[in-house]
Motif scaffolding. Structure first.
Motif, PDB file in Angstrom:
ATOM      1  N   GLU A 180     -74.089 -10.375   3.095  1.00  8.22           N
ATOM      2  CA  GLU A 180     -75.252 -10.822   3.867  1.00  8.22           C
ATOM      3  C   GLU A 180     -75.269 -12.342   3.988  1.00  8.22           C
ATOM      4  O   GLU A 180     -75.573 -12.891   5.057  1.00  8.22           O
ATOM      5  CB  GLU A 180     -76.538 -10.311   3.219  1.00  8.22           C
ATOM      6  N   ALA A 181     -74.926 -13.033   2.909  1.00  5.40           N
ATOM      7  CA  ALA A 181     -74.868 -14.499   2.953  1.00  5.40           C
ATOM      8  C   ALA A 181     -73.799 -14.966   3.942  1.00  5.40           C
ATOM      9  O   ALA A 181     -74.016 -15.918   4.701  1.00  5.40           O
ATOM     10  CB  ALA A 181     -74.585 -15.061   1.559  1.00  5.40           C
ATOM     11  N   ILE A 182     -72.652 -14.294   3.957  1.00  3.63           N
ATOM     12  CA  ILE A 182     -71.587 -14.650   4.897  1.00  3.63           C
ATOM     13  C   ILE A 182     -72.056 -14.447   6.337  1.00  3.63           C
ATOM     14  O   ILE A 182     -71.834 -15.294   7.208  1.00  3.63           O
ATOM     15  CB  ILE A 182     -70.308 -13.842   4.594  1.00  3.63           C
ATOM     16  N   VAL A 183     -72.725 -13.331   6.598  1.00  3.16           N
ATOM     17  CA  VAL A 183     -73.216 -13.055   7.949  1.00  3.16           C
ATOM     18  C   VAL A 183     -74.237 -14.110   8.369  1.00  3.16           C
ATOM     19  O   VAL A 183     -74.215 -14.590   9.508  1.00  3.16           O
ATOM     20  CB  VAL A 183     -73.799 -11.630   8.031  1.00  3.16           C
ATOM     21  N   VAL A 184     -75.116 -14.497   7.454  1.00  2.40           N
ATOM     22  CA  VAL A 184     -76.111 -15.529   7.770  1.00  2.40           C
ATOM     23  C   VAL A 184     -75.413 -16.852   8.084  1.00  2.40           C
ATOM     24  O   VAL A 184     -75.775 -17.552   9.043  1.00  2.40           O
ATOM     25  CB  VAL A 184     -77.125 -15.676   6.612  1.00  2.40           C
ATOM     26  N   LEU A 185     -74.407 -17.208   7.307  1.00  2.82           N
ATOM     27  CA  LEU A 185     -73.687 -18.455   7.573  1.00  2.82           C
ATOM     28  C   LEU A 185     -72.905 -18.387   8.884  1.00  2.82           C
ATOM     29  O   LEU A 185     -72.774 -19.404   9.586  1.00  2.82           O
ATOM     30  CB  LEU A 185     -72.752 -18.789   6.410  1.00  2.82           C
ATOM     31  N   LEU A 186     -72.392 -17.218   9.235  1.00  2.00           N
ATOM     32  CA  LEU A 186     -71.688 -17.070  10.508  1.00  2.00           C
ATOM     33  C   LEU A 186     -72.635 -17.162  11.700  1.00  2.00           C
ATOM     34  O   LEU A 186     -72.190 -17.362  12.836  1.00  2.00           O
ATOM     35  CB  LEU A 186     -70.924 -15.741  10.539  1.00  2.00           C
ATOM     36  N   ALA A 187     -73.920 -17.032  11.458  1.00  4.09           N
ATOM     37  CA  ALA A 187     -74.894 -17.154  12.538  1.00  4.09           C
ATOM     38  C   ALA A 187     -75.159 -18.607  12.917  1.00  4.09           C
ATOM     39  O   ALA A 187     -75.718 -18.874  13.981  1.00  4.09           O
ATOM     40  CB  ALA A 187     -76.203 -16.473  12.131  1.00  4.09           C
TER      41      ALA A 187
ATOM     42  N   VAL B 112     -73.628 -19.564  16.204  1.00  2.33           N
ATOM     43  CA  VAL B 112     -74.261 -18.784  17.271  1.00  2.33           C
ATOM     44  C   VAL B 112     -75.603 -19.402  17.636  1.00  2.33           C
ATOM     45  O   VAL B 112     -75.914 -19.578  18.819  1.00  2.33           O
ATOM     46  CB  VAL B 112     -74.431 -17.304  16.836  1.00  2.33           C
ATOM     47  N   VAL B 113     -76.388 -19.744  16.655  1.00  2.00           N
ATOM     48  CA  VAL B 113     -77.682 -20.365  16.918  1.00  2.00           C
ATOM     49  C   VAL B 113     -77.477 -21.717  17.608  1.00  2.00           C
ATOM     50  O   VAL B 113     -78.226 -22.086  18.516  1.00  2.00           O
ATOM     51  CB  VAL B 113     -78.499 -20.525  15.610  1.00  2.00           C
TER      52      VAL B 113
ATOM     53  N   GLY C 210     -78.499 -20.034  20.902  1.00  8.92           N
ATOM     54  CA  GLY C 210     -79.927 -20.121  20.643  1.00  8.92           C
ATOM     55  C   GLY C 210     -80.501 -21.429  21.145  1.00  8.92           C
ATOM     56  O   GLY C 210     -79.931 -22.119  21.993  1.00  8.92           O
ATOM     57  N   GLY C 211     -81.616 -21.801  20.620  1.00 10.85           N
ATOM     58  CA  GLY C 211     -82.284 -23.022  21.031  1.00 10.85           C
ATOM     59  C   GLY C 211     -81.611 -24.271  20.498  1.00 10.85           C
ATOM     60  O   GLY C 211     -82.122 -25.372  20.670  1.00 10.85           O
ATOM     61  N   GLY C 212     -80.487 -24.135  19.857  1.00 16.28           N
ATOM     62  CA  GLY C 212     -79.799 -25.282  19.274  1.00 16.28           C
ATOM     63  C   GLY C 212     -80.201 -25.450  17.825  1.00 16.28           C
ATOM     64  O   GLY C 212     -81.252 -24.991  17.386  1.00 16.28           O
ATOM     65  N   LEU C 213     -79.338 -26.091  17.095  1.00 17.61           N
ATOM     66  CA  LEU C 213     -79.610 -26.317  15.680  1.00 17.61           C
ATOM     67  C   LEU C 213     -80.499 -27.541  15.526  1.00 17.61           C
ATOM     68  O   LEU C 213     -80.266 -28.575  16.138  1.00 17.61           O
ATOM     69  CB  LEU C 213     -78.309 -26.524  14.899  1.00 17.61           C
ATOM     70  N   ASN C 214     -81.515 -27.400  14.737  1.00 19.98           N
ATOM     71  CA  ASN C 214     -82.333 -28.541  14.329  1.00 19.98           C
ATOM     72  C   ASN C 214     -82.481 -28.465  12.825  1.00 19.98           C
ATOM     73  O   ASN C 214     -81.911 -27.580  12.182  1.00 19.98           O
ATOM     74  CB  ASN C 214     -83.688 -28.542  15.056  1.00 19.98           C
ATOM     75  N   GLY C 215     -83.211 -29.356  12.250  1.00 23.10           N
ATOM     76  CA  GLY C 215     -83.345 -29.396  10.797  1.00 23.10           C
ATOM     77  C   GLY C 215     -83.949 -28.124  10.227  1.00 23.10           C
ATOM     78  O   GLY C 215     -83.531 -27.638   9.175  1.00 23.10           O
ATOM     79  N   VAL C 216     -84.925 -27.566  10.930  1.00 20.29           N
ATOM     80  CA  VAL C 216     -85.597 -26.361  10.436  1.00 20.29           C
ATOM     81  C   VAL C 216     -84.657 -25.163  10.473  1.00 20.29           C
ATOM     82  O   VAL C 216     -84.520 -24.427   9.489  1.00 20.29           O
ATOM     83  CB  VAL C 216     -86.878 -26.081  11.259  1.00 20.29           C
ATOM     84  N   SER C 217     -83.996 -24.952  11.614  1.00 22.82           N
ATOM     85  CA  SER C 217     -83.133 -23.771  11.720  1.00 22.82           C
ATOM     86  C   SER C 217     -81.921 -23.878  10.791  1.00 22.82           C
ATOM     87  O   SER C 217     -81.550 -22.901  10.143  1.00 22.82           O
ATOM     88  CB  SER C 217     -82.685 -23.565  13.166  1.00 22.82           C
ATOM     89  N   LEU C 218     -81.325 -25.056  10.709  1.00 20.11           N
ATOM     90  CA  LEU C 218     -80.178 -25.230   9.819  1.00 20.11           C
ATOM     91  C   LEU C 218     -80.597 -25.096   8.353  1.00 20.11           C
ATOM     92  O   LEU C 218     -79.919 -24.431   7.560  1.00 20.11           O
ATOM     93  CB  LEU C 218     -79.515 -26.584  10.065  1.00 20.11           C
ATOM     94  N   GLY C 219     -81.729 -25.678   7.999  1.00 19.71           N
ATOM     95  CA  GLY C 219     -82.236 -25.553   6.628  1.00 19.71           C
ATOM     96  C   GLY C 219     -82.564 -24.112   6.267  1.00 19.71           C
ATOM     97  O   GLY C 219     -82.297 -23.658   5.146  1.00 19.71           O
ATOM     98  N   TYR C 220     -83.151 -23.380   7.227  1.00 26.12           N
ATOM     99  CA  TYR C 220     -83.474 -21.973   7.004  1.00 26.12           C
ATOM    100  C   TYR C 220     -82.209 -21.168   6.736  1.00 26.12           C
ATOM    101  O   TYR C 220     -82.140 -20.397   5.772  1.00 26.12           O
ATOM    102  CB  TYR C 220     -84.227 -21.409   8.209  1.00 26.12           C
ATOM    103  N   LEU C 221     -81.195 -21.338   7.588  1.00 29.47           N
ATOM    104  CA  LEU C 221     -79.976 -20.539   7.458  1.00 29.47           C
ATOM    105  C   LEU C 221     -79.208 -20.883   6.188  1.00 29.47           C
ATOM    106  O   LEU C 221     -78.769 -19.979   5.458  1.00 29.47           O
ATOM    107  CB  LEU C 221     -79.097 -20.724   8.694  1.00 29.47           C
ATOM    108  N   ILE C 222     -79.039 -22.156   5.909  1.00 29.86           N
ATOM    109  CA  ILE C 222     -78.296 -22.542   4.705  1.00 29.86           C
ATOM    110  C   ILE C 222     -79.094 -22.188   3.452  1.00 29.86           C
ATOM    111  O   ILE C 222     -78.546 -21.668   2.480  1.00 29.86           O
ATOM    112  CB  ILE C 222     -77.931 -24.036   4.747  1.00 29.86           C
ATOM    113  N   GLY C 223     -80.402 -22.429   3.467  1.00 31.58           N
ATOM    114  CA  GLY C 223     -81.239 -22.079   2.318  1.00 31.58           C
ATOM    115  C   GLY C 223     -81.234 -20.584   2.047  1.00 31.58           C
ATOM    116  O   GLY C 223     -81.172 -20.146   0.890  1.00 31.58           O
TER     117      GLY C 223
END
Length: 133
Positions: A34-41, A44-45, A49-62
């Motif tokens: 599941e962690a690998i799939v989240v990191l592979l996203a 894609v985001v 998606g709407g592009g990576l910003n601090g919130v989306s990148l922090g959410y995915l890595i966290g």
């Protein structure tokens, strides 16, 4: 010394298998995947998606770090319930990108199946119907 002490009196039966040890491994491996799939996203985001910003990148890595850390706690009796609860956080990914929420739906279904299998193994153990080891 006599060789008699090295021999057993009859055939030895293999030690009883512990279904919970392998079950913990399945749960830890599921969290790792599941962690690998989240990191592979992440790409894609960023691309679709709407592009990576601090919130989306922090959410995915966290989220990926949380999943990896939980993989080491699978020996605890409450681990399965925490794993199920974390799926609510993954489902919150719909706010970041619908594909992340879809990952949450898939893994929530998988964790529900794992919880069902855990309950079934426990029920069989309680009734003395454990599979032969």
């Amino acid at each position: 010394m006599s060789e008699q002490s090295d021999r057993s009196d009859g055939p030895q039966s293999p030690p009883a298998s512990d279904p919970w040890k392998s079950f913990r491994g399945v749960m830890a491996a599921t969290l790792l995947l599941e962690a690998i799939v989240v990191l592979l996203a992440i790409p894609v985001v960023g691309a679709v998606g709407g592009g990576l910003n601090g919130v989306s990148l922090g959410y995915l890595i966290g989220l990926a770090v949380l999943l990896l850390l939980l993989g080491g706690l699978q020996g605890r009796p409450w681990a399965i319930w925490v794993n199920l609860g974390v799926q609510l956080i993954v489902l919150g990914g719909f706010a970041i990108y619908p594909g992340i929420g879809f990952i949450g739906v898939l893994f929530a279904a998988l964790w529900a199946m794992i919880a069902y299998l855990r309950a079934e193994v426990r029920r069989r153990q309680d009734h003395g119907q454990s599979p032969p080891g």
